[in-house]
Design a protein around this motif. Structure first.
Motif: not given
Length: 280
Positions: A135-158
């Motif tokens: 959920r989260q990656v934090v550096a030694r100095d406490g700064a939050e590092l960015p995560l590559t967002p999961a890529e949503p994909q439509r696999v069924l019609d709504e």
């Protein structure tokens, strides 16, 4: 990975709905046999219902709600093995899937994470977001590092995803998942009990949370002659969901614009009125 039993059936029904079938179309619950090979010899496989009874023509909705085996196998024969396997892959199931009609009854092993992720796609209106543990990656100095967002994909019609959800709500309201019924909180779920009660599954969701329970021994063996998913796995699922959603207000599953609810007779699928017996 373990056999999911009837918890795999919603994938077959999803393909049927995607092919234009409706929850109140009829399918035969009647004896049927399929040729095959057993230990290299010609044989036949005859699927059976858990209660060893046949009901004649039943609606797809009722067949899924009551987890009737033979209609699920007939439906898989009708829609084809490849479309169901393709959907399973698109929903995130990566393990080997056997190309035989027993696939409808959950003979191919899956992991809990794979199956819950597939159900979560139904809950998410047909859009799959790959599950991730970080959920989260934090550096030694406490700064939050960015995560590559999961890529949503439509696999069924709504609309298709909603029809599956609606049928799985019926599993809880009228079928094998009755132990998960929650007053005022819509729940969609499915039971899965494998042969000799070796594996018990309960997988389901609300509009905001999907979860699954598998119950069994590390070395497969029966959990007991009288065990079932409703008796063994469902209470665990209910207890977890009650705690997890304690501060979340109930919310209905949204109905897509392309879906128009009508009142029908549950047994026949014929249009009816709310005052009639058996109307839903």
């Amino acid at each position: 990975r373990r056999q999911p039993g009837s918890a795999f059936k919603p994938l077959v029904y999803a393909v049927a709905f995607d092919h234009g079938m409706a929850p109140f179309d009829l399918i035969a619950d009647a004896p049927v046999s399929y040729p095959g090979l057993v230990n290299g010899r010609r044989s036949t496989w005859t699927p059976k219902n858990a209660d060893r009874k046949f009901r004649g023509p039943v609606t797809l909705r009722r067949a899924l709600e009551e987890s009737i085996n033979v209609p699920a196998v007939r439906l898989l024969e009708q829609v084809g093995l490849d479309p169901v396997i393709d959907l399973a892959r698109n929903l995130g199931i990566t393990g080997p899937l056997r190309r035989e009609y027993g696939l409808a009854l959950g003979i191919s092993e899956v992991s809990v994470l794979e199956l819950v992720s597939a159900y979560a796609t139904f809950a998410n209106r047909g859009i799959r977001v790959p599950p991730r543990a970080i959920r989260q990656v934090v550096a030694r100095d406490g700064a939050e590092l960015p995560l590559t967002p999961a890529e949503p994909q439509r696999v069924l019609d709504e609309e298709v995803a909603f029809l599956v959800t609606s049928a799985l709500e019926g599993v809880v309201e009228r079928g094998t998942g009755g132990r998960a019924r929650a007053r005022g909180r819509p729940v969609a779920a499915k039971t899965g009990t494998t042969q000799d009660a070796t594996d018990l599954w309960f997988v389901g969701y609300t509009p905001s949370l999907a979860a699954g329970v598998w119950l069994g021994y590390d070395a497969p063996r029966s959990l007991g002659r009288k065990q079932s998913a409703a008796r063994g796995a469902a209470p665990m699922w209910v207890d977890f969901m009650r705690r997890a959603l304690a501060s979340t207000p109930p919310e209905p599953f949204p109905i897509p614009d392309g879906v128009n609810p009508i009142v029908v007779n549950r047994a026949t699928g014929i249009p009816s009125t709310l005052g009639d017996e058996g109307a839903i």
